[in-house]
Write a protein that holds these residues in place. Structure first.
Motif, PDB file in Angstrom:
ATOM      1  N   ILE A 290       0.906  -1.256  -0.145  1.00 53.36           N
ATOM      2  CA  ILE A 290      -0.242  -0.100  -0.169  1.00 53.36           C
ATOM      3  C   ILE A 290       0.794   1.262  -0.270  1.00 53.36           C
ATOM      4  O   ILE A 290       0.672   2.228  -0.674  1.00 53.36           O
ATOM      5  N   TRP A 291       1.920   1.211   1.020  1.00 53.90           N
ATOM      6  CA  TRP A 291       2.786   2.241   1.033  1.00 53.90           C
ATOM      7  C   TRP A 291       3.491   2.949  -0.448  1.00 53.90           C
ATOM      8  O   TRP A 291       3.857   3.780  -0.883  1.00 53.90           O
TER       9      TRP A 291
ATOM     10  N   ILE B 270       1.315   4.259  -2.859  1.00 57.69           N
ATOM     11  CA  ILE B 270       0.870   5.598  -2.415  1.00 57.69           C
ATOM     12  C   ILE B 270       2.183   6.566  -2.891  1.00 57.69           C
ATOM     13  O   ILE B 270       2.118   7.557  -3.443  1.00 57.69           O
ATOM     14  N   LEU B 271       3.442   6.092  -2.399  1.00 52.01           N
ATOM     15  CA  LEU B 271       4.624   6.809  -2.597  1.00 52.01           C
ATOM     16  C   LEU B 271       4.725   7.028  -4.107  1.00 52.01           C
ATOM     17  O   LEU B 271       5.451   7.852  -4.542  1.00 52.01           O
TER      18      LEU B 271
ATOM     19  N   SER C 286       1.876   9.446  -5.638  1.00 54.89           N
ATOM     20  CA  SER C 286       1.801  10.890  -5.238  1.00 54.89           C
ATOM     21  C   SER C 286       2.627  11.893  -5.988  1.00 54.89           C
ATOM     22  O   SER C 286       2.126  13.008  -6.193  1.00 54.89           O
TER      23      SER C 286
END
Length: 48
Positions: free
Chosen positions: A29-30, A33-34, A37
């Motif tokens: 998930i991270w 997101i990263l 973004s």
């Protein structure tokens, strides 16, 4: 529905530590997101 049952079973077992699957979910998930973004910020700057 299945996810809720898995969470309940984890709590019933009294398991407080993270499992490998939990860590993989968090990392996945991270990473998404990263990765997205900067794309979202760039898009906002281009549109604005």
């Amino acid at each position: 529905m299945n996810n809720h049952n898995e969470m309940a079973s984890h709590y019933d077992a009294g398991q407080q530590s993270f499992t490998t699957e939990d860590i993989l979910w968090a990392v996945g998930i991270w990473s998404v997101i990263l990765t997205l973004s900067p794309v979202i910020v760039f898009y906002m700057l281009m549109v604005a």
